[in-house]
Motif scaffolding. Structure first.
Motif, short mmCIF file in Angstrom:
data_model
loop_
_atom_site.label_atom_id
_atom_site.label_comp_id
_atom_site.label_asym_id
_atom_site.label_seq_id
_atom_site.Cartn_x
_atom_site.Cartn_y
_atom_site.Cartn_z
N GLY A 124 81.11 7.51 69.72
CA GLY A 124 82.27 8.03 69.01
C GLY A 124 83.14 8.90 69.89
N TRP A 125 82.66 10.06 70.24
CA TRP A 125 83.52 11.00 70.96
C TRP A 125 83.67 10.63 72.44
N ALA A 126 82.60 10.11 73.07
CA ALA A 126 82.66 9.78 74.50
C ALA A 126 82.78 8.29 74.76
N LEU A 127 82.16 7.49 73.89
CA LEU A 127 82.18 6.04 74.04
C LEU A 127 82.75 5.42 72.78
N PRO A 128 83.46 4.29 72.90
CA PRO A 128 84.01 3.65 71.70
C PRO A 128 82.92 3.10 70.81
N GLY A 129 83.22 3.03 69.52
CA GLY A 129 82.26 2.48 68.58
C GLY A 129 81.43 3.54 67.90
N ILE A 130 80.81 3.14 66.80
CA ILE A 130 80.03 4.07 65.99
C ILE A 130 78.58 4.12 66.42
N GLY A 131 78.00 2.97 66.81
CA GLY A 131 76.63 2.98 67.27
C GLY A 131 75.64 2.57 66.20
N LEU A 132 74.39 2.96 66.39
CA LEU A 132 73.31 2.51 65.51
C LEU A 132 73.36 3.16 64.14
N GLU A 134 76.13 5.26 61.92
CA GLU A 134 77.50 5.77 61.93
C GLU A 134 77.65 7.18 61.39
N ALA A 135 76.67 7.67 60.65
CA ALA A 135 76.82 9.00 60.07
C ALA A 135 76.62 10.11 61.08
N VAL A 136 76.09 9.80 62.25
CA VAL A 136 75.68 10.88 63.14
C VAL A 136 76.61 11.08 64.34
N TRP A 137 77.79 10.46 64.31
CA TRP A 137 78.74 10.73 65.40
C TRP A 137 79.02 12.22 65.50
N VAL A 141 79.32 15.42 68.63
CA VAL A 141 80.47 16.30 68.77
C VAL A 141 80.03 17.75 68.57
N GLU A 142 79.17 17.98 67.59
CA GLU A 142 78.75 19.36 67.32
C GLU A 142 77.95 19.93 68.48
N SER A 184 92.32 8.42 64.91
CA SER A 184 91.03 8.58 64.25
C SER A 184 90.43 9.95 64.54
N ALA A 185 89.99 10.61 63.47
CA ALA A 185 89.38 11.92 63.62
C ALA A 185 87.88 11.84 63.84
N ALA A 186 87.34 10.60 63.88
CA ALA A 186 85.90 10.43 64.03
C ALA A 186 85.53 9.78 65.36
N SER A 187 86.48 9.67 66.27
CA SER A 187 86.16 9.06 67.57
C SER A 187 87.14 9.57 68.62
N GLY A 188 86.73 9.48 69.86
CA GLY A 188 87.59 9.85 70.96
C GLY A 188 87.81 11.35 71.08
N PRO A 189 88.74 11.75 71.93
CA PRO A 189 88.98 13.17 72.17
C PRO A 189 89.38 13.96 70.93
N MET A 190 90.06 13.31 69.98
CA MET A 190 90.51 14.05 68.80
C MET A 190 89.35 14.47 67.91
N SER A 191 88.22 13.79 68.00
CA SER A 191 87.05 14.25 67.24
C SER A 191 86.54 15.56 67.81
#
Length: 352
Positions: A124-132, A134-137, A141-142, A184-191
């Motif tokens: 999410g924040w560093a790599l594209p996609g949600i992963g295995l 999706e709730a834990v992106w 970030v935290e 998107s607020a759940a991926s990339g630098p904006m997260s």
């Protein structure tokens, strides 16, 4: 308002209950994202993550602010190791379950890069996609917030006389950032921007409370919470810019930390506290259960969908309680013993 949880820590009942309520909100979002007419209450359940970020900054300040009036390597190391014990073992268990059920949901097995990205909390924040899972992106970030917290805490003490200005700047800065870059607020630098503004707001809110009369604030806490809820709903009904809900979410956390009688009864009762206790386990596990139940539903297309939904709502808290009792709480206690920290009464909140 609050009770001594032992070891010099304070347990905020209403904050703990609010965390449980937010976990339920995000669960309903993932279970049924379009309901309740124009209000579409569950449609906006993902905003619970923003409340988590604000509460995380607030509660970490409550728990660790005394350790970081200045930066000391030993204190930073101890804090990060405690955060690891608090979050990663449960996350690891859920990630392994996600990898195990992956062949049931997708074609083949997860790639080594997918698994590595999940284990390193990079999705999410560093790599594209949600992963295995999706709730834990948000956990990845935290962790950026955890890494920055010692320095944020030191700066909060140094500029404590300007806490209100810092709080306003964090909220306004995040609003402006998302108005300029509405991505998107759940991926990339904006997260990371999303977490950073809200985490800083939570830290500043705690610092403001150190100079405030919280019992006096509690006398108007019910009215302030009503303003927060009405304002949040009004923004979501009349505007598509979710970012304008941020001031009301900060006010919501403030009201839970300085609650009135009604807020205390609603968020500090046994049901709310139970939900607060299992909230982290519920958050990490619920999307996996949703996927499994939907897979089962596909195998029995003639069965009633409400029956599967009811089974899902009964299964999720049961599984979350099991994870909490057998994984989350034991590893937390083990971590405190390993770091020679004083034991605390359960349930005590620390970040998530």
């Amino acid at each position: 308002m609050s009770i001594d949880a032992g070891g010099g820590r304070v347990f905020f009942r209403a904050l703990h209950g609010l965390r449980g309520l937010m976990a339920v909100w995000i669960v309903t979002f993932h279970t049924n994202p379009h309901s309740f007419g124009r209000l579409k209450v569950t449609t906006y359940g993902w905003l619970a993550v923003d409340v988590f970020f604000i509460m995380s900054g607030y509660v970490l300040m409550q728990t660790h602010a005394g350790e970081f009036r200045a930066l000391h390597l030993a204190a930073v190391s101890r804090f990060l190791r405690m955060r690891w014990y608090r979050t990663y073992p449960l996350y690891l268990v859920c990630t392994m379950v996600a990898a195990a059920i992956y062949p049931l949901l997708m074609t083949g097995f997860p790639s080594s890069s997918q698994l590595a990205a999940s284990l390193l909390l990079l999705e999410g924040w560093a790599l594209p996609g949600i992963g295995l899972n999706e709730a834990v992106w948000s956990l990845g970030v935290e962790w950026i917030g955890y890494l920055a917290f010692p320095l944020v805490c030191v700066l909060s003490w140094r500029y404590r006389d300007h806490s209100l200005l810092i709080l306003a700047g964090a909220v306004l800065g995040e609003i402006i950032a998302f108005l300029i870059w509405p991505v998107s607020a759940a991926s990339g630098p904006m997260s990371v921007v999303r977490m950073g503004g809200e985490f800083t707001a939570g830290c500043s809110l705690w610092m403001l409370h150190q100079h405030a009369d919280l019992p006096r604030m509690g006398r108007v806490g019910d009215y302030a919470m009503a303003i927060a809820v009405i304002g949040l709903v009004a923004v979501l009904m009349e505007s598509r810019d979710w970012i304008f809900t941020l001031p009301f979410m900060v006010l919501m956390v403030h009201c839970a930390a300085a609650p009135g009688a009604l807020v205390q009864s609603l968020l500090g009762n046994r049901i709310a506290l139970f939900l607060g206790r299992i909230s982290f386990s519920l958050y990490l596990s619920h999307t996996l259960l949703i996927k499994l139940v939907h897979l089962l539903q596909d195998q029995f297309p003639g069965r009633s969908p409400p029956g599967f939904t009811l089974a899902l709502y009964l299964l999720m808290p049961a599984v979350a309680l099991g994870l909490c009792v057998w994984v989350e709480e034991p590893t937390r206690r083990f971590g405190r013993r390993a770091l020679a920290l004083p034991a605390t009464a359960e349930p005590a909140i620390s970040g998530r």
